[in-house]
Motif scaffolding. Sequence first.
Motif, PDB file in Angstrom:
ATOM      1  N   GLU A  28      14.169  -8.749 -25.339  1.00 19.64           N
ATOM      2  CA  GLU A  28      15.562  -8.843 -24.938  1.00 19.64           C
ATOM      3  C   GLU A  28      16.285  -7.580 -25.389  1.00 19.64           C
ATOM      4  N   ARG A  29      16.950  -6.910 -24.447  1.00 15.27           N
ATOM      5  CA  ARG A  29      17.694  -5.703 -24.783  1.00 15.27           C
ATOM      6  C   ARG A  29      18.872  -6.064 -25.682  1.00 15.27           C
ATOM      7  N   MET A  30      19.099  -5.255 -26.712  1.00 17.92           N
ATOM      8  CA  MET A  30      20.210  -5.492 -27.619  1.00 17.92           C
ATOM      9  C   MET A  30      21.517  -5.213 -26.893  1.00 17.92           C
ATOM     10  N   ARG A  31      22.408  -6.191 -26.903  1.00 17.97           N
ATOM     11  CA  ARG A  31      23.715  -6.032 -26.286  1.00 17.97           C
ATOM     12  C   ARG A  31      24.778  -6.420 -27.298  1.00 17.97           C
ATOM     13  N   LEU A  32      25.655  -5.484 -27.588  1.00 19.34           N
ATOM     14  CA  LEU A  32      26.750  -5.707 -28.528  1.00 19.34           C
ATOM     15  C   LEU A  32      28.032  -5.197 -27.905  1.00 19.34           C
ATOM     16  N   PRO A  33      29.176  -5.659 -28.398  1.00 16.79           N
ATOM     17  CA  PRO A  33      30.438  -5.112 -27.898  1.00 16.79           C
ATOM     18  C   PRO A  33      30.502  -3.611 -28.159  1.00 16.79           C
ATOM     19  N   GLY A  34      31.196  -2.899 -27.306  1.00 13.37           N
ATOM     20  CA  GLY A  34      31.348  -1.454 -27.476  1.00 13.37           C
ATOM     21  C   GLY A  34      30.290  -0.680 -26.721  1.00 13.37           C
ATOM     22  N   ALA A  35      30.262   0.594 -26.998  1.00 12.86           N
ATOM     23  CA  ALA A  35      29.326   1.493 -26.321  1.00 12.86           C
ATOM     24  C   ALA A  35      27.887   1.148 -26.703  1.00 12.86           C
ATOM     25  N   PRO A  36      26.944   1.319 -25.778  1.00  8.09           N
ATOM     26  CA  PRO A  36      25.555   1.041 -26.099  1.00  8.09           C
ATOM     27  C   PRO A  36      25.029   1.995 -27.173  1.00  8.09           C
ATOM     28  N   ILE A  37      24.040   1.522 -27.918  1.00  6.45           N
ATOM     29  CA  ILE A  37      23.366   2.402 -28.871  1.00  6.45           C
ATOM     30  C   ILE A  37      22.403   3.254 -28.064  1.00  6.45           C
ATOM     31  N   ARG A  38      22.730   4.526 -27.960  1.00 11.41           N
ATOM     32  CA  ARG A  38      21.945   5.430 -27.120  1.00 11.41           C
ATOM     33  C   ARG A  38      20.854   6.116 -27.925  1.00 11.41           C
ATOM     34  N   ARG A  39      19.707   6.133 -27.338  1.00 13.99           N
ATOM     35  CA  ARG A  39      18.559   6.854 -27.879  1.00 13.99           C
ATOM     36  C   ARG A  39      18.324   6.575 -29.363  1.00 13.99           C
ATOM     37  N   PRO A  40      18.052   5.317 -29.720  1.00  9.58           N
ATOM     38  CA  PRO A  40      17.742   5.021 -31.116  1.00  9.58           C
ATOM     39  C   PRO A  40      16.414   5.672 -31.490  1.00  9.58           C
ATOM     40  N   VAL A  41      16.305   6.127 -32.731  1.00  8.78           N
ATOM     41  CA  VAL A  41      15.067   6.776 -33.170  1.00  8.78           C
ATOM     42  C   VAL A  41      14.404   6.054 -34.335  1.00  8.78           C
ATOM     43  N   ALA A  42      15.125   5.188 -35.030  1.00 12.09           N
ATOM     44  CA  ALA A  42      14.548   4.429 -36.137  1.00 12.09           C
ATOM     45  C   ALA A  42      15.406   3.199 -36.385  1.00 12.09           C
ATOM     46  N   ALA A  43      14.785   2.156 -36.924  1.00 11.80           N
ATOM     47  CA  ALA A  43      15.515   0.935 -37.247  1.00 11.80           C
ATOM     48  C   ALA A  43      14.897   0.281 -38.471  1.00 11.80           C
ATOM     49  N   TRP A  44      15.759  -0.355 -39.248  1.00 16.02           N
ATOM     50  CA  TRP A  44      15.324  -1.095 -40.426  1.00 16.02           C
ATOM     51  C   TRP A  44      16.059  -2.420 -40.463  1.00 16.02           C
ATOM     52  N   THR A  45      15.409  -3.452 -40.982  1.00 11.92           N
ATOM     53  CA  THR A  45      16.065  -4.726 -41.222  1.00 11.92           C
ATOM     54  C   THR A  45      16.041  -5.009 -42.721  1.00 11.92           C
TER      55      THR A  45
END
Length: 93
Positions: A28-45
């Motif tokens: 599922e594509r991440m959808r949040l209010p505001g501008a899309p997160i463009r070209r993510p390069v890393a993520a942490w939880t």
Amino acid sequence: DSPTQAPEGHLWVISPSGLFRFDGVQFERMRLPGAPIRRPVAAWTFADGSLWVVHDRGALTRVVDGRRTTFTERDGLPAVRGVELARDHDGVM
């Protein structure tokens, strides 16, 4: 970058077209209010349920409970792709 697993078990996966959540069956594509997160390069939880995403230009977005805060050069981050996060042995960023 490799996927990062959220405390509740789903995976966050980075692709050239965005950030996706994988629940073991579907993406599922991440959808949040505001501008899309463009070209993510890393993520942490983190154990608190937060998701941190580094953008290709050095911006850093924190997502908690469906709300996001984006930090940029104006907040003191360098405007380069090399922004990295790390956790210490206690799990603190």
